[in-house]
Design a protein around this motif. Structure first.
Motif, PDB file in Angstrom:
ATOM      1  N   CYS A  81       0.824  -1.201   0.000  1.00  0.00           N
ATOM      2  CA  CYS A  81       0.000   0.000   0.000  1.00  0.00           C
ATOM      3  C   CYS A  81       0.861   1.255   0.000  1.00  0.00           C
ATOM      4  O   CYS A  81       2.087   1.197   0.160  1.00  0.00           O
ATOM      5  CB  CYS A  81      -0.941  -0.001   1.197  1.00  0.00           C
ATOM      6  SG  CYS A  81      -0.073   0.092   2.782  1.00  0.00           S
ATOM      7  N   ARG A  82       0.185   2.392  -0.123  1.00  0.00           N
ATOM      8  CA  ARG A  82       0.828   3.703  -0.051  1.00  0.00           C
ATOM      9  C   ARG A  82       0.050   4.561   0.931  1.00  0.00           C
ATOM     10  O   ARG A  82      -1.185   4.600   0.896  1.00  0.00           O
ATOM     11  CB  ARG A  82       0.846   4.353  -1.440  1.00  0.00           C
ATOM     12  CG  ARG A  82       1.478   5.730  -1.477  1.00  0.00           C
ATOM     13  CD  ARG A  82       1.729   6.149  -2.927  1.00  0.00           C
ATOM     14  NE  ARG A  82       0.504   6.142  -3.710  1.00  0.00           N
ATOM     15  CZ  ARG A  82      -0.333   7.191  -3.770  1.00  0.00           C
ATOM     16  NH1 ARG A  82      -0.100   8.290  -3.072  1.00  0.00           N
ATOM     17  NH2 ARG A  82      -1.410   7.113  -4.535  1.00  0.00           N
ATOM     18  N   ILE A  83       0.763   5.219   1.826  1.00  0.00           N
ATOM     19  CA  ILE A  83       0.122   6.058   2.840  1.00  0.00           C
ATOM     20  C   ILE A  83       0.011   7.489   2.315  1.00  0.00           C
ATOM     21  O   ILE A  83       1.026   8.127   1.992  1.00  0.00           O
ATOM     22  CB  ILE A  83       0.934   6.041   4.152  1.00  0.00           C
ATOM     23  CG1 ILE A  83       1.008   4.615   4.710  1.00  0.00           C
ATOM     24  CG2 ILE A  83       0.311   6.980   5.180  1.00  0.00           C
ATOM     25  CD1 ILE A  83       1.883   4.483   5.941  1.00  0.00           C
ATOM     26  N   ASP A  84      -1.211   7.969   2.214  1.00  0.00           N
ATOM     27  CA  ASP A  84      -1.472   9.340   1.782  1.00  0.00           C
ATOM     28  C   ASP A  84      -1.806  10.172   3.013  1.00  0.00           C
ATOM     29  O   ASP A  84      -2.960  10.225   3.467  1.00  0.00           O
ATOM     30  CB  ASP A  84      -2.638   9.360   0.784  1.00  0.00           C
ATOM     31  CG  ASP A  84      -2.862  10.734   0.168  1.00  0.00           C
ATOM     32  OD1 ASP A  84      -2.332  11.724   0.727  1.00  0.00           O
ATOM     33  OD2 ASP A  84      -3.583  10.822  -0.839  1.00  0.00           O
ATOM     34  N   GLN A  85      -0.783  10.813   3.581  1.00  0.00           N
ATOM     35  CA  GLN A  85      -0.975  11.572   4.809  1.00  0.00           C
ATOM     36  C   GLN A  85      -1.840  12.813   4.597  1.00  0.00           C
ATOM     37  O   GLN A  85      -2.604  13.204   5.487  1.00  0.00           O
ATOM     38  CB  GLN A  85       0.381  11.984   5.377  1.00  0.00           C
ATOM     39  CG  GLN A  85       1.221  10.809   5.848  1.00  0.00           C
ATOM     40  CD  GLN A  85       2.591  11.234   6.335  1.00  0.00           C
ATOM     41  OE1 GLN A  85       3.190  12.153   5.780  1.00  0.00           O
ATOM     42  NE2 GLN A  85       3.088  10.567   7.366  1.00  0.00           N
ATOM     43  N   MET A  86      -1.736  13.422   3.424  1.00  0.00           N
ATOM     44  CA  MET A  86      -2.503  14.629   3.154  1.00  0.00           C
ATOM     45  C   MET A  86      -4.007  14.369   3.203  1.00  0.00           C
ATOM     46  O   MET A  86      -4.777  15.130   3.800  1.00  0.00           O
ATOM     47  CB  MET A  86      -2.121  15.194   1.785  1.00  0.00           C
ATOM     48  CG  MET A  86      -0.700  15.741   1.731  1.00  0.00           C
ATOM     49  SD  MET A  86      -0.501  17.230   2.730  1.00  0.00           S
ATOM     50  CE  MET A  86      -1.565  18.360   1.831  1.00  0.00           C
TER      51      MET A  86
END
Length: 410
Positions: A346-351
């Motif tokens: 997965c990829r973490i999208d903090q925004m």
């Protein structure tokens, strides 16, 4: 101390008989010893002349066993090598097996006396045998000796060749069960082999598929053990256990139904279900050596995978927080733990406070998963077929174009 060195002047078997007899009767004095040694040598010669190889092996084993604690290991190994080679003498496989059985039984009678040497003797015997049935018998004797003599480290390497052994031995179901359970028990006591032990235990349980209820009952304790080992293992998140008859029998068992329920939670449900189970079964978990905090940590990872597989590619932080019952600042750390455990990609999208998931492992691989795989393969085959057709059409068009251009040039 005399070392047995076979020469052309005396048959190796007679040399061993003489050596073991002299050593075993050494304390009786020259007059007694000389007569006994001569008697045993004559008896051995008669066995050889009459092709009574089993009797010869029995005679040699009796003397060798007497001196086992007295002679140096090098001499003992040499003597038993000669004894083991007697299995090459009979033409009948039944006689060979009978001799192998005699040798293996005698060697394993005192497992605490030079156990590593005894194990070496058994493996030497194994390598001399050609009959798969006899090989399997000797191998099982070796496993029992390793356990009783506390030298299991010497048999661990052989487990890596188990697939080849199974092809060679062509075992029946009963022998497979004995083998898999013996290996699982040995690995269970070996530090760092928990996963291998679990895998062999599952192989054991799988042999009860299609059996009647009375036979499956004998695997009840091992079924419970498999569930406990799976739940306890911090690095095992997948297991095809629920559909196994040996496991499924626990669902309606008066004593072990809660254990089955626990397995079902770890394979199909989320953290909230486990916490509810724990509230009424804390004593049960403790009795099986299960630590609540470890279970919670594992269930959080499993729950994260579960919501990742159900959501449409994106998991909001809020859903992770709610499902895993954690604080806001813990969300990303748990996602990283799942990535490290190779449970999700997965990829973490903090925004945007979301986790974008590209892959999740399956907690179990049953009928539903096979159907999904079948659908994916069918789609893949269709896509490949379309690509091939497109390439062929383009090639035909290109050939026609080139041919037309050629005519125009002419």
């Amino acid at each position: 101390m005399t070392t047995v060195v076979p020469t052309s002047e005396e048959d190796p078997a007679l040399a061993v008989v003489r050596f073991t007899a002299e050593l075993s009767w050494a304390d009786a004095g020259p007059e007694v010893a000389e007569g006994q040694v001569s008697r045993l040598c004559v008896e051995a010669q008669e066995c050889m002349i009459q092709n009574r190889w089993l009797d010869l092996a029995s005679l040699m084993l009796t003397s060798a066993d007497v001196i086992f604690s007295k002679a140096p290991e090098k001499d003992l190994e040499c003597a038993y090598t000669v004894i083991c080679n007697l299995v090459k003498k009979p033409e009948s496989l039944d006689q060979v097996h009978e001799m192998a059985e005699l040798i293996a039984t005698k060697v394993t009678q005192q497992p605490n006396d030079k156990p590593a040497l005894r194990l070496k003797i058994l493996f030497n015997l194994y390598n001399l045998l050609e009959n798969p049935f006899s090989q399997f018998y000797v191998y099982m004797k070796a496993l029992n000796l390793a356990v009783n003599g506390k030298v299991t480290e010497h048999v661990l390497l052989s487990f890596k060749m188990m697939d080849n052994f199974l092809k060679e031995w062509n075992l029946g179901v009963k022998d497979q069960r004995d083998l898999f359970l013996a290996v699982a028990n040995i690995l269970r006591e070996n530090k760092g082999s928990a996963k291998d032990s679990f895998n062999f235990l599952v192989k054991y349980l799988a042999t009860f598929s299609g059996e009647d209820a009375s036979t499956t009952t004998e695997a009840k304790e091992e079924a419970v053990r498999a569930i406990v080992e799976f739940v306890k293992a911090p690095d095992m998140f997948q297991a095809d256990l629920l559909d196994m008859p040996a496991i499924a029998q626990l669902e309606k068992d008066a004593k072990y139904a809660p254990v089955y329920q626990l397995l079902k939670i770890f394979l199909t449900q989320r953290l909230d279900a486990y916490l509810e189970f724990h509230s009424t079964n804390a004593t049960l978990l403790e009795s099986h050596g299960l630590v609540h905090e470890d279970n919670v940590a594992k269930m959080r990872l499993i729950s994260l995978v579960d919501i990742g597989s159900e959501e449409s590619g994106q998991i909001p932080y809020s859903l992770i927080k709610e499902t895993l019952q954690i604080e806001d600042n813990e969300v990303e750390s748990w996602v990283v733990k799942a990535i490290t455990a190779k449970l999700i990609d997965c990829r973490i999208d903090q925004m945007n406070q979301v986790v974008i998931v590209s892959r999740c492992v399956d907690r179990a691989f049953g009928h539903h998963q096979w159907q999904a795989l079948r659908t994916k393969l069918a789609n893949w085959r269709g896509n490949i077929s379309n690509v091939i057709n497109t390439i062929q059409v383009n090639k035909i068009t290109e050939d026609v174009t080139q041919g037309t251009q050629g005519l125009m040039i002419r």
